[in-house]
Design a protein around this motif. Structure first.
Motif, PDB file in Angstrom:
ATOM      1  N   ALA A 105      77.140  42.439 -15.554  1.00  0.00           N
ATOM      2  CA  ALA A 105      78.380  43.144 -15.218  1.00  0.00           C
ATOM      3  C   ALA A 105      79.624  42.307 -15.514  1.00  0.00           C
ATOM      4  CB  ALA A 105      78.359  43.527 -13.743  1.00  0.00           C
ATOM      5  N   LYS A 106      79.432  41.102 -16.049  1.00  0.00           N
ATOM      6  CA  LYS A 106      80.519  40.180 -16.399  1.00  0.00           C
ATOM      7  C   LYS A 106      81.305  39.701 -15.184  1.00  0.00           C
ATOM      8  CE  LYS A 106      80.985  42.005 -21.089  1.00  0.00           C
ATOM      9  NZ  LYS A 106      81.899  42.533 -22.126  1.00  0.00           N
ATOM     10  N   GLN A 107      80.653  39.724 -14.025  1.00  0.00           N
ATOM     11  CA  GLN A 107      81.229  39.128 -12.820  1.00  0.00           C
ATOM     12  C   GLN A 107      80.755  37.670 -12.761  1.00  0.00           C
ATOM     13  OE1 GLN A 107      83.298  40.438 -10.573  1.00  0.00           O
ATOM     14  NE2 GLN A 107      83.352  42.554 -11.273  1.00  0.00           N
ATOM     15  N   TYR A 108      81.230  36.889 -13.718  1.00  0.00           N
ATOM     16  CA  TYR A 108      80.671  35.563 -13.943  1.00  0.00           C
ATOM     17  C   TYR A 108      80.820  34.619 -12.751  1.00  0.00           C
ATOM     18  CZ  TYR A 108      80.634  37.192 -18.782  1.00  0.00           C
ATOM     19  OH  TYR A 108      80.426  37.918 -19.921  1.00  0.00           O
ATOM     20  N   HIS A 109      81.965  34.686 -12.071  1.00  0.00           N
ATOM     21  CA  HIS A 109      82.184  33.769 -10.958  1.00  0.00           C
ATOM     22  C   HIS A 109      81.216  34.003  -9.800  1.00  0.00           C
ATOM     23  CE1 HIS A 109      84.449  37.390  -9.946  1.00  0.00           C
ATOM     24  NE2 HIS A 109      84.355  37.041  -8.678  1.00  0.00           N
ATOM     25  N   MET A 110      80.605  35.211  -9.761  1.00  0.00           N
ATOM     26  CA  MET A 110      79.696  35.512  -8.664  1.00  0.00           C
ATOM     27  C   MET A 110      78.354  34.772  -8.789  1.00  0.00           C
ATOM     28  SD  MET A 110      81.045  37.167  -6.335  1.00  0.00           S
ATOM     29  CE  MET A 110      79.513  37.256  -5.440  1.00  0.00           C
ATOM     30  N   LEU A 111      78.013  34.312  -9.984  1.00  0.00           N
ATOM     31  CA  LEU A 111      76.748  33.583 -10.135  1.00  0.00           C
ATOM     32  C   LEU A 111      76.758  32.313  -9.292  1.00  0.00           C
ATOM     33  CD1 LEU A 111      76.732  35.469 -12.766  1.00  0.00           C
ATOM     34  CD2 LEU A 111      75.171  33.750 -13.695  1.00  0.00           C
ATOM     35  N   GLY A 112      77.885  31.612  -9.305  1.00  0.00           N
ATOM     36  CA  GLY A 112      77.997  30.407  -8.496  1.00  0.00           C
ATOM     37  C   GLY A 112      77.944  30.704  -7.015  1.00  0.00           C
ATOM     38  N   MET A 113      78.558  31.821  -6.606  1.00  0.00           N
ATOM     39  CA  MET A 113      78.537  32.197  -5.198  1.00  0.00           C
ATOM     40  C   MET A 113      77.108  32.501  -4.731  1.00  0.00           C
ATOM     41  SD  MET A 113      81.669  31.972  -4.271  1.00  0.00           S
ATOM     42  CE  MET A 113      81.751  30.649  -5.486  1.00  0.00           C
ATOM     43  N   HIS A 114      76.395  33.262  -5.551  1.00  0.00           N
ATOM     44  CA  HIS A 114      75.016  33.604  -5.188  1.00  0.00           C
ATOM     45  C   HIS A 114      74.140  32.346  -5.116  1.00  0.00           C
ATOM     46  CE1 HIS A 114      75.609  37.866  -5.181  1.00  0.00           C
ATOM     47  NE2 HIS A 114      75.902  37.946  -6.467  1.00  0.00           N
ATOM     48  N   MET A 115      74.339  31.421  -6.048  1.00  0.00           N
ATOM     49  CA  MET A 115      73.533  30.207  -6.029  1.00  0.00           C
ATOM     50  C   MET A 115      73.829  29.374  -4.785  1.00  0.00           C
ATOM     51  SD  MET A 115      72.945  27.240  -8.908  1.00  0.00           S
ATOM     52  CE  MET A 115      74.632  26.629  -8.927  1.00  0.00           C
ATOM     53  N   GLN A 116      75.095  29.287  -4.399  1.00  0.00           N
ATOM     54  CA  GLN A 116      75.444  28.533  -3.188  1.00  0.00           C
ATOM     55  C   GLN A 116      74.776  29.133  -1.950  1.00  0.00           C
ATOM     56  OE1 GLN A 116      79.706  27.390  -2.760  1.00  0.00           O
ATOM     57  NE2 GLN A 116      79.901  28.114  -4.868  1.00  0.00           N
ATOM     58  N   ARG A 117      74.821  30.458  -1.838  1.00  0.00           N
ATOM     59  CA  ARG A 117      74.190  31.120  -0.692  1.00  0.00           C
ATOM     60  C   ARG A 117      72.691  30.844  -0.660  1.00  0.00           C
ATOM     61  NH1 ARG A 117      77.430  36.691  -2.045  1.00  0.00           N
ATOM     62  NH2 ARG A 117      79.448  36.065  -1.148  1.00  0.00           N
ATOM     63  N   ALA A 118      72.050  30.953  -1.814  1.00  0.00           N
ATOM     64  CA  ALA A 118      70.608  30.716  -1.870  1.00  0.00           C
ATOM     65  C   ALA A 118      70.274  29.282  -1.499  1.00  0.00           C
ATOM     66  CB  ALA A 118      70.093  31.032  -3.274  1.00  0.00           C
ATOM     67  N   MET A 119      71.059  28.341  -1.996  1.00  0.00           N
ATOM     68  CA  MET A 119      70.816  26.928  -1.677  1.00  0.00           C
ATOM     69  C   MET A 119      70.929  26.675  -0.183  1.00  0.00           C
ATOM     70  SD  MET A 119      72.707  24.828  -4.742  1.00  0.00           S
ATOM     71  CE  MET A 119      71.879  24.535  -6.304  1.00  0.00           C
ATOM     72  N   LEU A 120      71.949  27.239   0.432  1.00  0.00           N
ATOM     73  CA  LEU A 120      72.145  27.036   1.868  1.00  0.00           C
ATOM     74  C   LEU A 120      70.980  27.616   2.660  1.00  0.00           C
ATOM     75  CD1 LEU A 120      73.815  26.120   4.254  1.00  0.00           C
ATOM     76  CD2 LEU A 120      75.139  28.247   4.096  1.00  0.00           C
ATOM     77  N   VAL A 121      70.548  28.818   2.296  1.00  0.00           N
ATOM     78  CA  VAL A 121      69.424  29.446   2.997  1.00  0.00           C
ATOM     79  C   VAL A 121      68.151  28.616   2.848  1.00  0.00           C
ATOM     80  CG1 VAL A 121      67.872  31.443   2.981  1.00  0.00           C
ATOM     81  CG2 VAL A 121      70.339  31.789   2.877  1.00  0.00           C
ATOM     82  N   LEU A 122      67.877  28.128   1.649  1.00  0.00           N
ATOM     83  CA  LEU A 122      66.648  27.368   1.420  1.00  0.00           C
ATOM     84  C   LEU A 122      66.679  26.009   2.119  1.00  0.00           C
ATOM     85  CD1 LEU A 122      65.739  28.161  -2.298  1.00  0.00           C
ATOM     86  CD2 LEU A 122      64.945  29.229  -0.205  1.00  0.00           C
ATOM     87  N   VAL A 123      67.842  25.400   2.190  1.00  0.00           N
ATOM     88  CA  VAL A 123      67.949  24.136   2.934  1.00  0.00           C
ATOM     89  C   VAL A 123      67.649  24.370   4.416  1.00  0.00           C
ATOM     90  CG1 VAL A 123      69.568  22.381   3.762  1.00  0.00           C
ATOM     91  CG2 VAL A 123      69.525  22.987   1.335  1.00  0.00           C
ATOM     92  N   LEU A 124      68.153  25.456   4.970  1.00  0.00           N
ATOM     93  CA  LEU A 124      67.887  25.773   6.378  1.00  0.00           C
ATOM     94  C   LEU A 124      66.403  26.068   6.605  1.00  0.00           C
ATOM     95  CD1 LEU A 124      70.988  28.027   7.164  1.00  0.00           C
ATOM     96  CD2 LEU A 124      70.597  25.662   7.899  1.00  0.00           C
ATOM     97  N   ILE A 125      65.789  26.783   5.662  1.00  0.00           N
ATOM     98  CA  ILE A 125      64.373  27.119   5.797  1.00  0.00           C
ATOM     99  C   ILE A 125      63.491  25.876   5.685  1.00  0.00           C
ATOM    100  CG2 ILE A 125      62.474  28.320   4.603  1.00  0.00           C
ATOM    101  CD1 ILE A 125      64.384  30.575   4.026  1.00  0.00           C
ATOM    102  N   SER A 126      63.984  24.852   4.993  1.00  0.00           N
ATOM    103  CA  SER A 126      63.182  23.632   4.826  1.00  0.00           C
ATOM    104  C   SER A 126      62.906  22.930   6.162  1.00  0.00           C
ATOM    105  CB  SER A 126      63.888  22.665   3.874  1.00  0.00           C
ATOM    106  OG  SER A 126      65.069  22.138   4.457  1.00  0.00           O
TER     107      SER A 126
END
Length: 486
Positions: A105-126
């Protein structure tokens, strides 16, 4: 009469030509899609092989320390895969939907946002995963495992704990770059890390005398090296200039939005993964448990290696489908699925027929015991069928991730493996006397049903509606690029 025939011929000629042109255009589109997927899948297959080899290499080094250490490390590796690494891998797979559709969809800046959210969730799950691994020894003793082996497994698991966080971060980086069709850096970084891992294992196990603790710790070092390489690439590469714009507070918000797909994504992976681990447990209850568990362990290792190829195809089709749906091109997404199914079927036939042709050789790669080698040879045709079905369902599961219907995929896996596959394995093994072969025949029933259900869903899918859902998902998670802070 002749004049009328000529007139009809002249009138029909453009229609025939137009039909031929349309068919030729469709063929060109299919060939183009095939080339795109092969360019994506090639590096992803290599990455999949190398990533899978990390744990194998560590266990191989431990094998030189003695049978007890090897048994403990093998059990710990299996336990870690079931309770930690598989969960992390599955949850990070939600980024194939979020990042892939946002990129389309060419919402390029959102890729970084999604990756940050995923990283935070996975760190908490660890955190809970680490707590669970601390008690690995006690868990194995409670379920009746040998105390000495349990002790070694507990030791190895505790030293694996530092690898949880980097593994999760790495899976997020992989999906972030994969969604952009930027897979060469993944192959290069993983290749470099493979050499680092072998060196780290040798140094920690033998040079510094840490034994099995060193082999486990080497995983953490290797994962962190890979994370660092990709982090530097993402930060400084012009290819990621639009998709990575820095850390922001929005990257810590809407975590439940990520979990809405992250949890079912994890269930899709884990439900399938766990069912195969149950096969090993059930093989221990057969009349000749040593022979059966040896055959089952080797078989699982073999099909896991073979599975790396369709897993790469699955990642490629997930990227293609999510990109095209995000771009509002439903028919292009549909074509990508058809091409991926063709690739999976062709590869499955070629690889598995070749494996059956040399079925007497595979056992010698793992053992010199003639009884085990002969038994494995007799099981290879069944393994080939199982591996073919796994390849087909892998690609279809990739389609599910690309579309964002992981919840449906999790329900399919639950029904296919736990209502059909495992019950059939129990019946065929313990009631009809097929032994270890019955375990594989039963799981084939599950994977076959899984592939059939996923294929039926794809054939009945309204692709225009999927494109609308993808664009709605992108719009609902979008934030203005001006809100980003560094």
């Amino acid at each position: 009469m002749d004049l009328g025939n000529k007139t009809r011929t002249l009138l029909s000629t453009p229609l025939i030509q137009n039909s031929e042109k349309k068919k030729w255009g469709q063929n060109l589109e299919a060939i183009g899609e095939l080339k795109v997927q092969m360019r994506l899948a090639g590096p992803l297959v290599v990455v999949s092989f190398l990533q899978y080899s990390f744990q194998m290499i560590s266990v191989m080094f431990v094998g030189h320390l003695g049978e007890l250490s090897l048994s403990g490390a093998s059990m710990a590796t299996s336990f870690a895969g079931v309770t930690g690494f598989g969960l992390m891998l599955g949850m990070a797979s939600a980024l194939e939907t979020f990042c892939g559709q946002a990129y389309g969809a060419k919402q390029y800046h959102m890729l970084g946002m999604h990756m940050q959210r995923a990283m935070l969730v996975l760190v908490l799950i660890s955190i809970p995963i680490a707590v669970l691994w601390i008690y690995t020894e006690h868990i194995f003793v409670v379920i009746g495992q040998d105390k000495d082996i349990s002790s070694q497994a507990g030791l190895y698991s505790r030293w694996l704990i530092p690898s949880i966080v980097p593994y999760g971060l790495l899976q997020c980086q992989f999906r972030f770059l994969q969604a952009q069709n930027n897979v060469s850096p993944l192959m290069i970084s993983t290749g470099i890390t493979s050499f680092v891992h072998v060196s780290a294992c040798w140094s920690l196990v033998f040079r510094f005398g840490l034994g099995c603790k060193g082999a486990a710790l080497a995983n953490s070092i290797s994962y962190w090296v890979n994370v660092l390489i990709l982090a530097l690439y993402i930060r400084f590469s012009s290819a990621c200039k639009k998709t990575w714009t820095g850390f922001s507070k929005e990257g810590t918000e809407n975590l439940f939005g990520f979990l809405s797909l992250g949890v079912p994504s994890a269930l899709m992976v884990c439900l399938e993964f766990w069912s195969y681990e149950f096969l090993v447990l059930m093989s221990g209850f057969l009349p000749n448990p040593k022979l059966e568990t040896s055959m089952m362990s080797i078989s699982l290792n073999l099909i896991s290696v073979f599975f790396r190829i369709p897993f790469g195809f699955a990642s490629a089709v997930s990227t293609r489908v999510s990109n095209e749906l995000g771009a509002g091109k439903p028919q292009a997404a549909r074509l990508a699925v058809h091409v991926a199914i063709f690739l999976a079927a062709s590869e499955g036939l070629l690889v598995n027929l070749s494996a059956v042709a040399v079925k007497g050789v595979w056992g010698y790669l793992y053992t010199g015991d003639e009884e085990v080698v002969t038994y494995l040879s007799s099981v290879m045709p069944i393994l080939a069928v199982s591996n073919f079905m796994d390849g087909m369902q892998a690609v279809l599961s990739g389609t599910a991730r690309g579309c964002g219907w992981q919840k449906m995929g999790a329900l399919v896996n639950l029904g296919a493996y736990y209502l059909v596959g495992l019950p059939c394995a129990v019946l065929l093994t313990f009631f009809f006397g097929f032994g270890g072969k019955g375990l594989w025949m039963g799981i084939i029933c599950g994977s076959g049903l899984q592939a059939l259900l996923l294929l039926s869903i794809n054939l009945c899918m309204n692709w225009e509606r999927q494109a609308e859902k993808a664009m709605d998902r992108v719009d609902s998670s979008s934030i203005p690029s001006t809100d980003i802070v560094y």
